[in-house]
Write a protein that holds these residues in place. Structure first.
Motif, short mmCIF file in Angstrom:
data_model
loop_
_atom_site.label_atom_id
_atom_site.label_comp_id
_atom_site.label_asym_id
_atom_site.label_seq_id
_atom_site.Cartn_x
_atom_site.Cartn_y
_atom_site.Cartn_z
N SER A 103 16.32 2.46 -5.15
CA SER A 103 15.46 3.59 -5.47
C SER A 103 14.09 3.11 -5.94
N GLU A 104 13.03 3.78 -5.47
CA GLU A 104 11.68 3.45 -5.89
C GLU A 104 10.84 4.72 -5.94
N GLY A 105 9.71 4.64 -6.65
CA GLY A 105 8.89 5.81 -6.86
C GLY A 105 8.31 6.39 -5.58
N THR A 106 8.23 7.71 -5.54
CA THR A 106 7.59 8.40 -4.41
C THR A 106 6.54 9.34 -4.98
N ARG A 107 5.70 9.84 -4.09
CA ARG A 107 4.69 10.79 -4.56
C ARG A 107 4.36 11.78 -3.45
N LYS A 108 3.59 12.79 -3.80
CA LYS A 108 3.19 13.80 -2.84
C LYS A 108 2.49 13.14 -1.66
N GLY A 109 2.91 13.51 -0.46
CA GLY A 109 2.34 12.93 0.75
C GLY A 109 3.20 11.87 1.38
N SER A 110 4.20 11.35 0.65
CA SER A 110 5.07 10.31 1.21
C SER A 110 5.85 10.83 2.41
N ILE A 111 5.96 10.00 3.45
CA ILE A 111 6.73 10.35 4.65
C ILE A 111 7.98 9.48 4.66
N SER A 121 1.93 7.59 4.08
CA SER A 121 1.64 8.74 3.21
C SER A 121 0.40 9.47 3.72
N VAL A 122 0.46 10.80 3.70
CA VAL A 122 -0.69 11.61 4.09
C VAL A 122 -1.83 11.36 3.11
N PRO A 155 0.83 -1.21 0.00
CA PRO A 155 0.00 0.00 0.00
C PRO A 155 0.86 1.26 0.00
N VAL A 156 0.42 2.27 -0.76
CA VAL A 156 1.08 3.58 -0.79
C VAL A 156 0.11 4.65 -0.32
N ASN A 157 -1.09 4.66 -0.88
CA ASN A 157 -2.12 5.61 -0.49
C ASN A 157 -3.46 5.08 -0.98
N THR A 158 -4.51 5.84 -0.81
CA THR A 158 -5.82 5.37 -1.25
C THR A 158 -5.91 5.31 -2.76
N ASP A 159 -4.97 5.94 -3.47
CA ASP A 159 -4.99 5.95 -4.92
C ASP A 159 -3.66 5.51 -5.53
N ALA A 160 -2.88 4.74 -4.77
CA ALA A 160 -1.59 4.30 -5.28
C ALA A 160 -1.14 3.03 -4.57
N LEU A 161 -0.41 2.20 -5.29
CA LEU A 161 0.21 1.01 -4.69
C LEU A 161 1.56 0.78 -5.34
N THR A 207 0.56 28.50 13.99
CA THR A 207 1.74 28.05 14.73
C THR A 207 1.40 27.57 16.13
N ASN A 208 0.25 28.00 16.67
CA ASN A 208 -0.08 27.63 18.06
C ASN A 208 -1.14 26.53 18.14
N THR A 209 -1.36 25.83 17.03
CA THR A 209 -2.29 24.70 17.08
C THR A 209 -1.58 23.44 16.60
N GLU A 210 -2.07 22.31 17.03
CA GLU A 210 -1.53 21.04 16.59
C GLU A 210 -2.34 20.56 15.38
N VAL A 211 -1.64 20.27 14.29
CA VAL A 211 -2.30 19.90 13.03
C VAL A 211 -2.31 18.38 12.93
N VAL A 212 -3.48 17.81 12.73
CA VAL A 212 -3.62 16.36 12.60
C VAL A 212 -3.78 16.01 11.13
N LEU A 213 -2.97 15.05 10.67
CA LEU A 213 -3.00 14.59 9.29
C LEU A 213 -3.25 13.09 9.26
N ASP A 214 -4.27 12.65 8.53
CA ASP A 214 -4.52 11.22 8.35
C ASP A 214 -3.42 10.62 7.49
N VAL A 215 -3.02 9.39 7.85
CA VAL A 215 -1.91 8.73 7.17
C VAL A 215 -2.28 7.29 6.81
N VAL A 216 -1.96 6.92 5.58
CA VAL A 216 -2.07 5.53 5.12
C VAL A 216 -0.70 4.89 5.29
#
Length: 565
Positions: free
Chosen positions: A492-500, A526-527, A5-11, A433-442
């Motif tokens: 080396s392997e492919g990455t995409r926007k959202g990869s951590i 990935s976000v 799994p990579v994300n909801t729209d990638a593998l 800057t003074n709030t904690e940002v929550v990001l869903d991750v696959v």
């Protein structure tokens, strides 16, 4: 064949070796699967991006799993000869690692024919397989902060040529004067998948030595495939990559209307929805960081959703109108001020159309929430696209240059039937800057390369956004770094926007719009797509917490049996 799994729209499809990877990639190119929008082949994997509304993950796995990966892919394409001055900084070290002389390294490197297996990292960067199998050396333990354009280098069993000056961890053997990437060519990338390559010894002296400009300084957690905070351009870089300039060839000559840049602020660049489909040349999509804000700005002024707008970071941006125009500002929340030619000043709101008269000045203040504004103009800006897009990719150095004071941006006439939109409600929860940002991750594809405590720590610990963050990605810092369970070198392997990515330092890097096409560090997760716009608006100093929404579940599919007939 293994599906990760990579994300909801990638593998990520993992195979045994490069030959299987190329066979699968060829099979998917020859007989495409409906719903697949992009594929990025690498050393032993193929990153597959798809439209979930057109094909389900299960159907995609079944369709790919049925392909034969035993077929031989002929690599007998066009032969490119590359002259090399073998004076590289790592030539002696490579010789020592292999237990041979530098002259023998050169003999072996020039003695075989290579094949372009795949592209990635940067536009025009080709991973070359083949050649002498004994030339197998690891990347540098600590990458250099700068490798010059034209550097010929080794990593593992691959050879490559750096198309532009950049950070890198490959072992430098020498330098070539032949440009790998040139926008003046019909096909900018010199090396294409399937091409053959032969290196020619051009002597040790002429031209720029590979040691010139190669910094002896190092940057922990930075590699050729995972570099953030290095997008600044030198004048030589700009000349080499011939990107269109806002006050020159990028903008056609229109007397009115136009916007004159009085102050560009920290950074102001043209962005649209990106240049998808250029992976073959090693070019990622790039595009607007906050795609929802871009679409909203265009909607408000009656443009098509993909029209280019100006993306402005942290305010400080000011333009003067030449002739009447209609604009809209979206994205970050902050003060928007108008001043007439006569000196009258008044405030305007974001997320509504704004009429500008000749001589009016529009100023965007420092945001109180979010960090990126988007400025669209009715009719669209008169900007020349590069490879089908007006987006500025700051890592790849593709697209128009960032705007500068004095640039005059033409505005095209509005199309027939274009309707200015009604005011809209701005997003309610922009990061501060003074709030904690929550990001869903696959989770995935390389979650298993980190130990169990690291996976738990990813969500348990809050991560601080560091000043080294930009359009390439967000560098994060936590009190406790993530620990790797597998310390091997990841091909080396492919990455995409959202990869951590998890580099050697254990401090994660969240890739954003201008990320490299391939990477050499494991991606723990990935976000999710619905939180990417939120990630684009997170300010420096804010704290981020990741919320895993899936388990890491790889799927193994048996190889397709070969039909003996």
């Amino acid at each position: 064949m293994r599906f990760l799994p990579v994300n909801t729209d990638a593998l990520l499809v993992e195979l045994d070796d490069l030959e299987q990877t190329l066979a699968l990639f060829a099979a998917l190119q020859n007989r495409p699967i409906a719903g697949v929008t992009e594929m990025v082949p690498a050393a032993r994997t193929v990153l597959v991006i798809f439209e979930p509304g057109l094909v389900s993950r299960d159907a995609l796995i079944a369709g790919i799993g049925a392909r034969d990966t035993t077929a031989h892919v002929a690599r007998d394409g066009k032969l490119i000869e590359i002259p090399v001055h073998y004076n590289g900084e790592d030539l002696d070290e490579v010789a020592q690692l292999l237990g041979i002389t530098p002259d023998e390294v050169i003999r072996r490197h020039t003695g075989g024919t290579y094949s372009v297996a795949f592209t990635g990292f940067a536009p025009g960067f080709a991973y070359l397989s083949g050649g002498d199998p004994t030339l197998d050396v690891p990347r540098r333990k600590t990458p250099r902060t700068r490798i010059p354009a034209g550097a010929v280098a080794l990593a593992g069993t691959f050879s490559g040529v750096y198309p532009q000056a950049s950070p890198g961890g490959w072992q430098i053997l020498g330098v070539t004067p032949v440009p790998m990437w040139d926008l003046a060519r019909e096909t900018p990338a010199l090396l294409q998948p399937g091409y053959r390559v032969r290196f020619i010894d051009a002597g040790a002296a002429a031209g720029e030595a590979a040691t010139q400009g190669a910094s002896s300084g190092t940057s922990a957690g930075t590699s050729a495939e995972a570099s953030v905070g290095t997008a600044a351009r030198t004048s030589a870089d700009v000349s080499a990559f011939a990107c269109a300039r806002g006050n020159a060839s990028a903008v056609n000559s229109h007397p009115t209307p136009a916007l004159e840049v009085v102050s560009p602020g920290l950074q102001a660049v043209f962005e649209d929805l990106g240049r998808a489909g250029q992976a073959r040349q090693g070019v990622a999509a790039s595009g607007a960081m906050d795609r929802g804000a871009l679409r909203a700005a265009n909607r408000l002024v009656g443009n098509a959703p993909a029209e280019a707008a100006i993306e402005i970071v942290y305010g400080g941006f000011q333009v003067r109108a030449h002739g009447p125009s209609v604009v809209a500002v979206t994205g970050a929340r902050g003060d928007v001020t108008l001043r007439s030619a006569a000196g009258s000043t008044w405030a305007a709101d974001t997320y509504q159309a704004i009429a500008l008269d000749d001589g009016d000045t529009l100023t965007l203040g420092q945001p109180s929430a979010g960090i990126r504004y988007y400025l669209a103009a009715r009719g669209g800006f008169d900007v020349r696209p590069v490879l089908g897009s007006c987006s500025t990719d700051t890592l790849a150095r593709v697209g128009p240059e960032p705007l500068a004071s004095g640039d005059r941006i033409g505005i095209r006439p509005a199309g027939q039937g274009a309707i200015v939109g009604a005011p809209e409600v701005a997003p309610a929860h922009l990061p501060t800057t003074n709030t904690e940002v929550v990001l869903d991750v696959v989770l995935g594809p390389r979650t298993d390369w980190c130990d169990a405590e690291a996976v738990a720590l990813l969500s348990r610990q809050a991560w601080t956004v560091t000043p080294q963050s930009n359009r390439v990605g967000i560098r994060l810092n936590g009190d406790a770094p993530l620990q790797r369970a597998n310390h091997a070198e990841l091909p080396s392997e492919g990455t995409r926007k959202g990869s951590i990515q998890v580099p050697a330092s254990g401090q994660p890097v969240l890739f954003l719009a201008d990320h490299p096409l391939t990477g050499g560090y494991p991606v723990i997760g990935s976000v999710a797509p619905w939180h990417l716009d939120r990630a684009a608006q997170i300010p420096i100093g804010a704290r981020v917490r990741f919320n895993p929404i899936s388990d890491f579940v790889p799927v193994d599919v048996p190889a397709v049996p070969v039909n003996p007939t």
